[in-house]
Write a protein that holds these residues in place. Structure first.
Motif, mmCIF file in Angstrom:
data_model
loop_
_atom_site.group_PDB
_atom_site.id
_atom_site.type_symbol
_atom_site.label_atom_id
_atom_site.label_comp_id
_atom_site.label_asym_id
_atom_site.label_seq_id
_atom_site.Cartn_x
_atom_site.Cartn_y
_atom_site.Cartn_z
ATOM 1 N N THR A 140 0.861 -1.186 0.000
ATOM 2 C CA THR A 140 0.000 0.000 0.000
ATOM 3 C C THR A 140 0.894 1.231 0.000
ATOM 4 N N THR A 141 0.542 2.217 -0.820
ATOM 5 C CA THR A 141 1.275 3.487 -0.855
ATOM 6 C C THR A 141 0.301 4.624 -0.584
ATOM 7 N N LEU A 142 0.846 5.746 -0.098
ATOM 8 C CA LEU A 142 0.054 6.936 0.209
ATOM 9 C C LEU A 142 0.543 8.105 -0.620
ATOM 10 N N ASP A 143 -0.396 8.940 -1.107
ATOM 11 C CA ASP A 143 0.009 10.136 -1.833
ATOM 12 C C ASP A 143 0.300 11.267 -0.853
ATOM 13 N N ALA A 144 0.556 12.470 -1.393
ATOM 14 C CA ALA A 144 0.946 13.595 -0.544
ATOM 15 C C ALA A 144 -0.152 13.988 0.435
ATOM 16 N N ARG A 145 -1.399 13.625 0.117
ATOM 17 C CA ARG A 145 -2.503 13.968 1.016
ATOM 18 C C ARG A 145 -2.797 12.866 2.026
ATOM 19 N N GLY A 146 -2.008 11.780 1.974
ATOM 20 C CA GLY A 146 -2.232 10.670 2.867
ATOM 21 C C GLY A 146 -3.297 9.699 2.400
ATOM 22 N N VAL A 147 -3.725 9.851 1.138
ATOM 23 C CA VAL A 147 -4.742 8.967 0.564
ATOM 24 C C VAL A 147 -4.053 7.771 -0.082
ATOM 25 N N GLU A 148 -4.635 6.590 0.063
ATOM 26 C CA GLU A 148 -4.053 5.393 -0.536
ATOM 27 C C GLU A 148 -4.073 5.481 -2.058
ATOM 28 N N SER A 149 -2.898 5.337 -2.655
ATOM 29 C CA SER A 149 -2.807 5.336 -4.115
ATOM 30 C C SER A 149 -2.618 3.923 -4.667
#
Length: 544
Positions: free
Chosen positions: A296-305
């Motif tokens: 799982t990865t997170l974008d700059a806003r902390g949303v799962e990408s």
């Protein structure tokens, strides 16, 4: 008989009008919107355009075809004021014109959507839409800009996030912003360079409806494209460039895709099933070369990408990745090449867990990477062709010797790569940005293949290539497969994916919906998965 419908504001109601209008007749005595007479444009050692004549009429969609490096984009850059011609004349509505800048061309009613994005990376989507727009209020808050951008996005059917920073968007999302920037201006001549390269089929249909309605108002469109089926569907006439010269113009109704392909490249193009393995090809490895476990990865806003993605890459196979742009493909390539670390989960290479992201370590281990945006991620545009070809090997012999850079060895390497890539380069010292996009892509691919003795991650490697170059690029991938390399091939072109892939994984909202055997699936099944429909069976060699 045409219905009388009032249109207010730029392009307002065009989507509703799109199916109501055919190509309008041209009144006697009406001049072409655009005439080019004897246009010539030259770069050091390169004849980009020579003696080009072209006419584009009101109410016409005119396709411009040619191989990579044929001069199509350069010619349109001349029309829009980015370049100044050394020879010839530009005539707009019957009057000779010259444009010292793109702003002058825009004020004259010429707008262009470029293949390589012209966006300000640090600005938001809304700021990019309003930048340089003379209809934007002089004093405007971020909230109002975002509301206006949201309304434009909904009007033209291209979803964007108005508050998102452009640098955080995928290539497909950035292309939508580019299209919206031009659609929001009042253009009478709209030039589009590979506009559907990163659009979904539904987005392409929406765009084509808008273009037909735009044409029906007496405006004109020039489309540069390598997608011959789309050219046949949307255009009224087709002009073909070869080696910088216009060699023919046809009514589209008199053409076939095979005839256009043959005329464009000067030889017959034969498509074949590339999944078949030749005698002597390496078998698929029993154990994975590389894999992800619950990543799982997170974008700059902390949303799962990326969301809990697991997959295995086997030597001697091509794993295709399908999905609408912006559904986690970029993040997947970053994790697989060491450019980003997962928030949770593991990346394994030859069974060992890669504890931290390190692109150099991945490259040393034999992982090559053809990124989705060659100018932004693969090349240094202002550096020479030689320097760009040496980027991956500058620190190792024979180029790197005792902390010194051997320029002769770098030049030899660059020439070897160009020869294998069949790219004709008159001057290896010139900036790599002077090459056509297709030739840049070929060079990047061959450079990365040199180091990909274990894995190649290829994101949209055929984007913007002509039909002959696409066949060559897909041949690169199958050659690596036959040598026992694991290949990840990310593409929006389902036909290409089915043609070369052994298995196909489908991405939706950061999830890997399924991994299916290419021989046992079809475009409809993949399309359903791309839209979020679950339940397709996993491959017989599924992810553990």
């Amino acid at each position: 008989m045409r219905r009388s419908i009032t249109v207010t504001g730029p392009w307002r109601g065009y989507r509703a009008l799109a199916d109501a209008y055919d190509r309008p007749p041209v009144a006697p005595g009406t001049p072409p919107i655009l005439q080019l007479r004897g246009i010539g444009k030259f770069f050091p050692g390169v004849i980009a355009n020579k003696d080009v004549d072209l006419e584009v009429w009101p109410g016409e969609i005119h396709a411009l075809l040619g191989e990579n490096g044929a001069g199509k984009s350069t010619l349109m850059n001349v029309v829009t004021g980015i370049y100044q011609p050394e020879e010839g004349e530009i005539i707009l509505d019957g009057y000779g014109r010259s444009f010292a800048s793109p702003q002058e061309a825009i004020r004259a009613g010429i707008g262009m959507v470029h293949q390589h994005f012209k966006l300000v990376q640090a600005f938001s989507v809304a700021e990019n839409i309003h930048l340089g727009w003379d209809e934007a209020p002089r004093r405007i808050s971020a909230r109002v800009m975002e509301e206006r951008t949201r309304a434009i996005s909904e009007r033209f059917g291209f979803p964007v996030r108005p508050d998102a920073r452009v640098a955080d968007l995928s290539a497909g999302e950035q292309q939508r912003v580019e299209i919206l920037r031009v659609l929001s201006r009042r253009a009478r001549l709209l030039i589009m360079d590979e506009p559907t390269a990163v659009l979904t089929p539904e987005e392409t249909r929406e765009l084509f409806r808008a273009l037909r309605a735009f044409r029906a108002q007496g405006n004109a469109v020039i489309i540069i494209s390598h997608k011959l089926d789309e050219v046949m569907e949307i255009s009224d006439r087709v002009s073909i460039l070869r080696h910088g010269r216009r060699i023919a113009t046809f009514d589209t109704g008199d053409c076939t895709p095979s005839m256009l392909a043959t005329t464009m490249v000067g030889r017959e193009i034969v498509r074949r099933n590339m999944r078949a393995r030749p005698p002597g090809a390496q078998p698929v490895s029993a154990t994975p070369v590389m894999g992800l476990r619950n990543v799982t990865t997170l974008d700059a806003r902390g949303v799962e990408s990326l969301r809990d993605v697991s997959l295995d890459l086997h030597g001697g196979e091509i794993l295709g990745i399908a999905g609408v742009a912006g559904n986690g493909q970029r993040e997947l390539t970053q994790v697989l090449t060491g450019l980003a670390a997962p928030a949770t989960g593991q990346v394994r290479l030859d069974g060992a867990v890669m504890a931290r992201p390190d692109p150099a370590a991945f490259a040393r281990a034999g992982v090559g990477h053809v990124p989705e945006d060659r100018l932004r991620s693969a090349l240094a545009p202002s550096l020479s062709i030689t320097d760009n070809m040496a980027l991956r090997e500058y620190a190792i012999p024979p180029i790197g010797r005792r902390e010194l850079y051997d320029s002769r060895a770098a030049d030899t390497l660059a020439r070897d790569i160009a020869r294998v890539a069949t790219v004709d380069i008159p001057d290896f010292a010139m900036p790599v940005r002077n090459l056509s996009g297709g030739n840049q892509q070929r060079l990047v691919a061959r450079r990365e293949i040199r180091i990909a003795h274990r894995v190649l991650i290829a994101a949209y490697p055929a984007r913007g290539l002509d039909i002959g170059a696409i066949a060559t690029m897909l041949g690169y991938l199958t050659e690596l497969r036959d040598q026992g390399v694991a290949v990840v091939f990310i593409s929006e072109d389902l036909e290409d994916l089915l043609n070369v892939s052994d298995r196909i994984g489908v991405m939706f909202h950061g999830r890997l919906m399924a991994v299916v055997d290419a021989a046992d699936t079809d475009m409809e099944t993949i399309g359903l998965l791309m839209g979020g429909r679950d339940g397709a069976p996993m491959s017989a060699r599924g992810e553990q």
